[in-house]
Design an enzyme around this catalytic site. Structure first.
Site, short mmCIF file in Angstrom:
data_model
loop_
_atom_site.label_atom_id
_atom_site.label_comp_id
_atom_site.label_asym_id
_atom_site.label_seq_id
_atom_site.Cartn_x
_atom_site.Cartn_y
_atom_site.Cartn_z
N TYR A 1 -1.88 -1.22 9.96
CA TYR A 1 -2.03 -1.68 8.57
C TYR A 1 -0.77 -1.33 7.77
O TYR A 1 -0.17 -2.20 7.12
CB TYR A 1 -3.27 -1.01 7.97
CG TYR A 1 -3.49 -1.17 6.49
CD1 TYR A 1 -4.19 -2.26 5.99
CD2 TYR A 1 -3.02 -0.21 5.58
CE1 TYR A 1 -4.42 -2.40 4.62
CE2 TYR A 1 -3.23 -0.34 4.22
CZ TYR A 1 -3.94 -1.44 3.75
OH TYR A 1 -4.15 -1.57 2.40
N SER B 1 0.84 -1.20 0.00
CA SER B 1 0.00 0.00 0.00
C SER B 1 0.87 1.24 0.00
O SER B 1 1.95 1.26 0.62
CB SER B 1 -0.88 0.01 1.25
OG SER B 1 -1.41 1.29 1.49
#
Ligand code: NAP
Length: 254
Positions: free
Chosen positions: A159, A146
């Site tokens: 995350y 990401s």
């Protein structure tokens, strides 16, 4: 000339980026094993779409948070390879399955932390380990990370930290599996409209407008913006790309 051969396993391919990658890889001639966790109907729809286009695909259930289930999953992969493709090896693994969860560091619970860790770092680590015996020499691994690993995004700390760990793990995979000709790269999307994000974008349209404004190409991404890149990496033309993190974000926060 671009060459796509072999069989790719894509985790979390019942929707979103994984579904796009599955369809794009099949369009270019690859066989696809799509995995799903809760959404078997979505995985079946992806398989049907691939078959309608003349390709071959199989859907298998897999919870990437359940390491104890991986040996059984490997057996089901071996059965699918033999019965559908008359093969005993596969050629690419895309560790894509995942989910988003926003919370400030001061409020994150241990359960939230462990849940994200299990799916985004521990799962890909042990799933790759479990599937190595079925991976052909010269195969490749793509780990979905990401752009939050590069751009600190309040609320995304666990995350992003685990996705960052997955980027490091990618380089270790490339190093340790290189002697077998197996390469490993990570793909790092910016904001893409999928089930993971559409709730937030629908509730707060100004959030999408802000992210689009921070993107050089002036919009957030669509699943095929990423699925096509995965398919491109799966091509033999990309065979010298190894141990890289490739951000696919339209130029986010540059
Ligand atoms: N969308 C974005 O903006 C964005 C940006 C950067 C990175 N990513 C990453 O890209 C990947 C795909 O995200 P997406 O946007 O396509 O999300 P999505 O549309 O919500 O799809 C998530 C997929 O992951 C599967 N999944 C979730 N938890 C799982 C588990 N415990 N075990 C196995 N499968 C599981 C889901 O399976 P079921 O449908 O069967 O439940 C589904 O197929 C994720 O790793 C995400 O972190 C997304």
């Amino acid at each position: 000339m671009s060459k796509h051969t072999g069989i790719v396993i894509i985790t979390g391919a019942s929707r979103g980026l994984g579904a796009s990658a599955a369809i794009q890889a099949a369009k270019r001639g690859m066989g696809v094993i799509v995995t799903y966790n809760s959404h078997s109907a979505g995985a079946d729809a992806v398989v049907r779409q691939i078959e309608t286009g003349g390709g071959k695909a199989v859907a298998l259930a897999l919870d990437v948070a359940k390491v104890s289930s991986f040996a059984g999953f490997r057996d089901r992969v071996a059965t699918a390879l033999a019965s559908t493709w008359d093969r005993d090896r596969f050629d690419a693994l895309v560790n894509n399955a995942g989910y988003g969860q926003f919370n400030a560091i001061e409020a994150v619970t241990e359960a939230e932390f462990d849940g994200l860790l299990g799916v985004h770092l521990k799962g890909p680590f042990f799933l790759t380990q479990a599937l190595l015996p079925l991976m052909a020499d010269g195969a490749q691994i793509i780990n979905m990370t990401s752009a939050t690993t590069r751009v600190a995004t309040p609320g995304a700390a666990p995350y992003a930290a685990f996705k960052g760990g997955l980027e490091v793990l990618t380089r270790y995979m490339a190093k340790e599996f290189g002697p077998r000709g197996i390469r490993a790269n990570s793909v790092s999307p910016g904001a893409i409209r999928t089930d993971m994000t559409s709730g937030a974008f629908d509730q707060m349209p100004e959030f999408e407008t802000m992210l689009a404004g921070q993107t050089a190409l002036g919009r957030i991404g669509a699943p095929d913006d990423v699925g096509r890149v995965i398919a491109g990496l799966l091509s033999a033309d990309s065979g010298w790309i190894n141990a890289q993190n490739i951000e696919v974000s339209g130029g986010y926060n540059i």
